[in-house]
Design an enzyme around this catalytic site. Structure first.
Site, short mmCIF file in Angstrom:
data_model
loop_
_atom_site.label_atom_id
_atom_site.label_comp_id
_atom_site.label_asym_id
_atom_site.label_seq_id
_atom_site.Cartn_x
_atom_site.Cartn_y
_atom_site.Cartn_z
N GLU A 90 0.81 -1.22 0.00
CA GLU A 90 0.00 0.00 0.00
C GLU A 90 0.85 1.28 0.00
OE1 GLU A 90 -3.08 0.34 -0.41
OE2 GLU A 90 -4.03 -1.57 0.10
N GLU A 121 7.56 -22.18 7.14
CA GLU A 121 7.93 -21.34 8.29
C GLU A 121 8.91 -22.03 9.23
OE1 GLU A 121 5.02 -21.75 11.94
OE2 GLU A 121 3.92 -21.02 10.19
#
EC number: 4.2.1.126
Length: 307
Positions: A90, A121
């Site tokens: 953004e 992960e």
């Protein structure tokens, strides 16, 4: 790590506890389920408020890095990683910054944004490699995001970042987490057990999103990306954003829509430049030089001309 040890570690985490308020949520009608969710969500802003001093310290480090040409790098797995990528993505349209000024890294790479990548992960080496791939330097800031505070991918990344002198920040939702012990700064909002046990995309994810919003928004304001409360560095890349740019110029200057459109046409939709020209009467080159002399701060450029 053995299965028994992992279970034992999870049992110690606040975010993995069972919420006594929602033990019978499976018996409730839709409206009451939603009311329970909403009730629990109301605890999140309070938890975030308690860690504002830590958030402020992090923002100051990020601003210092930006001023030296450094970058902000988020890294996480699953929901934590996705939230980092979201916030990073953004920044270019909102603040007209380069796409590599704020970077979001997720365990498993871009595919993990939509699909779960099994075991991604669990490898600290992947965290280190991800930072090496973007050529991390000591002028950068790395924010490791992990609700549990024990994600190996994040641990590996933070350890590597620290080893080369980059500023490290831990964002977790458990007190005294592993990553908090590694990082230079720790932000640890404790939102308590989730309404569905261990579903940390809920309150914990909301807390993370609020804090990531604060990190980038406050940092961008501090480096001159706003005038008053207006997004004067917005990148007008579509019809909606062009219309927003026109409104911003009108709001900042009190000019008409036609005048806002005219000056934006002159500046190639550079809102900050357009406002400075409209308020001061400067030509485009004079305004551009004035902004540069003011370090990109529109208010300073206006004050210097009108003083």
């Amino acid at each position: 790590m053995t299965e028994q040890r992992l279970i034992s570690e999870l049992e110690q985490l606040v975010s993995e506890g069972r919420n006594p308020n929602t033990m019978h949520i499976d018996l409730l009608p839709t409206f009451d389920i939603l009311r329970e969710i909403n009730y629990e969500d109301q605890t999140v802003p309070t938890a975030v408020e308690k860690v504002i001093p830590a958030i402020a310290a992090a923002v100051n480090q990020i601003v210092a890095a930006f001023q030296k040409g450094g970058r902000l790098i988020y890294m996480g797995a699953g929901t934590s990683g996705r939230l980092g990528v979201l916030d990073a993505s953004e920044c270019p349209p909102t603040f007209s910054v380069p796409s590599d000024m704020v970077i979001g890294l997720i365990a498993g790479g871009p595919e993990a944004l939509q699909n779960s990548i099994e075991g991604a992960e669990d490898d600290p080496e992947q965290g280190r490699q991800a930072l090496q791939d973007i050529k991390l330097t000591s002028t950068d800031v790395v924010v490791g995001i992990a609700v549990s505070g024990r994600t190996p991918y994040v641990i590996g990344g933070l350890n590597y970042a620290k080893s080369i002198g980059a500023v490290t920040i831990a964002l977790s939702c458990n007190p005294n987490s592993i990553i908090a012990g590694i990082a230079d700064l720790a932000i640890s909002p404790v939102v308590g057990p989730e309404i569905l046990t261990g579903s940390t995309r809920l309150k914990s994810g909301t807390a993370q999103k609020l804090i990531l919003n604060m990190l980038t928004t406050a940092s961008m304001i501090r480096i001159g990306k706003s005038y008053q409360n207006l997004m004067v560095d917005v990148h007008a890349s579509n019809k909606k954003l062009v219309a927003r740019a026109i409104r911003i110029v009108m709001q900042a200057t009190g000019c008409t829509q036609a005048d806002a459109r005219r000056v934006l046409d002159q500046t190639g939709n550079d809102v900050k430049l357009a406002i400075l020209m409209e308020i001061t009467g400067m030509g485009i080159e004079e305004a551009r030089a004035a902004l540069q002399n003011a370090g990109g701060f529109l208010r300073k450029a206006i004050s210097a001309k009108t003083a």
